[in-house]
Design a protein around this motif. Structure first.
Motif, PDB file in Angstrom:
ATOM      1  N   ALA A 135       0.819  -1.213   0.000  1.00 29.39           N
ATOM      2  CA  ALA A 135       0.000   0.000   0.000  1.00 29.39           C
ATOM      3  C   ALA A 135       0.850   1.260   0.000  1.00 29.39           C
ATOM      4  O   ALA A 135       0.347   2.354  -0.295  1.00 29.39           O
ATOM      5  CB  ALA A 135      -0.930  -0.001   1.214  1.00 29.39           C
ATOM      6  N   LYS A 136       2.137   1.136   0.307  1.00 33.08           N
ATOM      7  CA  LYS A 136       3.021   2.299   0.382  1.00 33.08           C
ATOM      8  C   LYS A 136       3.921   2.431  -0.838  1.00 33.08           C
ATOM      9  O   LYS A 136       4.946   3.109  -0.781  1.00 33.08           O
ATOM     10  CB  LYS A 136       3.853   2.222   1.664  1.00 33.08           C
ATOM     11  N   HIS A 137       3.536   1.793  -1.953  1.00 31.14           N
ATOM     12  CA  HIS A 137       4.385   1.806  -3.138  1.00 31.14           C
ATOM     13  C   HIS A 137       3.836   2.649  -4.298  1.00 31.14           C
ATOM     14  O   HIS A 137       4.529   2.828  -5.296  1.00 31.14           O
ATOM     15  CB  HIS A 137       4.636   0.371  -3.620  1.00 31.14           C
ATOM     16  N   SER A 138       2.593   3.115  -4.190  1.00 28.57           N
ATOM     17  CA  SER A 138       1.999   3.922  -5.271  1.00 28.57           C
ATOM     18  C   SER A 138       2.150   3.256  -6.643  1.00 28.57           C
ATOM     19  O   SER A 138       2.363   3.921  -7.656  1.00 28.57           O
ATOM     20  CB  SER A 138       2.635   5.323  -5.318  1.00 28.57           C
ATOM     21  N   GLY A 139       2.059   1.934  -6.666  1.00 31.04           N
ATOM     22  CA  GLY A 139       2.150   1.207  -7.928  1.00 31.04           C
ATOM     23  C   GLY A 139       3.554   1.028  -8.450  1.00 31.04           C
ATOM     24  O   GLY A 139       3.740   0.556  -9.584  1.00 31.04           O
ATOM     25  N   ILE A 140       4.578   1.378  -7.654  1.00 32.60           N
ATOM     26  CA  ILE A 140       5.981   1.283  -8.076  1.00 32.60           C
ATOM     27  C   ILE A 140       6.671   0.158  -7.317  1.00 32.60           C
ATOM     28  O   ILE A 140       6.663   0.146  -6.084  1.00 32.60           O
ATOM     29  CB  ILE A 140       6.723   2.608  -7.815  1.00 32.60           C
ATOM     30  N   VAL A 141       7.262  -0.790  -8.044  1.00 34.95           N
ATOM     31  CA  VAL A 141       8.029  -1.865  -7.416  1.00 34.95           C
ATOM     32  C   VAL A 141       9.427  -1.853  -8.037  1.00 34.95           C
ATOM     33  O   VAL A 141       9.610  -2.168  -9.215  1.00 34.95           O
ATOM     34  CB  VAL A 141       7.371  -3.242  -7.612  1.00 34.95           C
TER      35      VAL A 141
END
Length: 406
Positions: A326-332
């Motif tokens: 939930a703390k990645h804003s869609g970025i991995v």
């Protein structure tokens, strides 16, 4: 209930072949509505705005200023005078550094940024602090990528004149506590600049609620055209600032010896403006509002959970940033043992999977986490769970392509 499929049909490029586009943090794709409004501008309103009294120029001016109003409403600005159209976030941050920073930072002062910043929010402040013999201070995140209260309170002192912070990290995807940082910075008498390039496409932004004195974002990351961005600045600050560029349109009167500048916001918009880009940005904002931030957050979270769970099953993959999807804003962002990120991207490209590889214009952060470069997969609301599954399947085969026997 909305589904990604409801929107994918609006993006022509997503139907071309079997490509999986997971580089949304670099730039998003464009829906038909944005492409069509730009085409319509050039076909029906193509004239130089702000300069002609004939119908086409008047129409171009109206559309340009309507776009400014839409941007102001989108980020909660008090008035359109506080919205400056620029080329992108980089130009916006340079404008603040040159027009505000150089005149308000002195010898011995401090400018506070974070080690997670994009180069666009590092280099301008390096320039300011070097020229003014000031000090550049870096906030550092914890192992989860979080800038803690103890960290920013220990680094933002009475010497701080400017605090410039990214709203969302383009590497970790973490949303920084900009509201809390801004409040504390203001207590210390500092001016707050926020790089919103990665935030504006994903979360609601209210510059007054955040407490930003300046806020910058780019159109191309939120489905708008490239070459258009916006800078918000509090009116009382903008009025005192000297222009960043000089030339046509930003003047009121010119003699052989001197000139008086135009009123806000035109004082900061020298030359022929990117009117088609502005109306394209307006169309992108309208489309984004139609999709809705709730759906965007829900879809990105769903995809990020699926991606991170799948990647954790591969023991040779290391994920950077928070353990909470939930703390990645869609970025991995990740690395693969024994395989250079450029090779990861190249091998995945052979399977029509588009991911980013490199230092992501964040080399100080790469040095901080001990990685020369990383790979980055970034999703948006139009991506699907099926795409994530295909990505994971192809990712699992990269090491074998590179000659490893797992």
């Amino acid at each position: 209930m909305s589904r990604p499929e409801d929107f994918r049909k609006d993006f022509p490029i997503l139907s071309k072949g079997d490509y999986i586009y997971f580089d949304n943090a670099a730039t998003s794709q464009r829906p038909n509505e944005v492409v069509d409004v730009i085409k319509d501008f050039y076909e029906n309103s193509n004239a130089n705005p702000l300069r002609g009294l004939y119908d086409w120029s008047v129409d171009a001016t109206e559309r340009y200023e309507n776009a400014r109003k839409t941007v102001a409403d989108f980020i909660g600005a008090a008035s359109t005078e506080e919205i400056i159209f620029t080329r992108n976030t980089t130009e916006s941050l340079n404008l603040v550094a040159y027009s505000y920073g150089l005149d308000n930072v002195g010898e011995g002062d401090e400018v506070v940024i974070s080690v997670m910043e994009h180069h666009s929010n590092i280099l301008p402040w390096q320039m300011v602090t070097k020229q003014k013999k000031a000090k550049l201070v870096f906030l550092e995140p914890d192992e989860e990528g979080v800038i803690t209260e103890a960290e920013y309170k220990s680094k933002i002192t009475d010497k701080a004149k400017i605090v410039s912070i990214g709203h969302v990290s383009n590497v970790f995807g973490i949303t920084n506590p900009v509201k809390e940082i801004a409040a504390y910075a203001h207590e210390k008498g500092a001016t707050v600049v926020v790089d919103g390039a990665q935030a504006a496409p994903h979360i609601p932004v209210d510059v007054k609620e955040i407490g930003a004195d300046f806020y910058a974002f780019s159109g191309h990351k939120l489905m708008g055209p490239m070459g258009i961005g916006a800078l918000y600045g509090r009116k009382e600050l903008l009025e005192k600032m000297r222009p960043f560029l000089t030339g046509g349109e930003m003047i009121e009167y010119v003699t052989r010896e001197d000139a008086t500048y135009a009123e806000l916001p035109h004082k900061f918009e020298a030359g022929t403006v990117n009117a088609a880009g502005a109306v394209g940005l307006e169309a992108a904002i309208r489309y984004l509002q139609k999709v809705g931030f709730d759906f965007i957050a829900e879809q990105e979270h769903k995809l990020t959970v699926r991606m991170m769970e799948g990647m954790k099953k591969l023991p040779y993959i290391k994920i950077y940033g928070s353990s909470d999807p939930a703390k990645h804003s869609g970025i991995v962002t990740f690395t693969m043992e024994g395989v250079h990120p450029h090779d990861i991207s190249s091998v995945l490209n052979d399977d029509h999977v588009c991911v980013r590889a490199g230092h992501h214009c964040a080399q100080p952060l790469m040095q901080f986490i001990g990685a020369g470069s990383t790979a980055r997969a970034s999703v948006y609301f139009y991506n699907t769970e099926e795409e994530v599954d295909r990505f994971l399947d192809h990712l699992a085969k990269v090491r074998s392509v590179m000659g490893y026997e797992d």
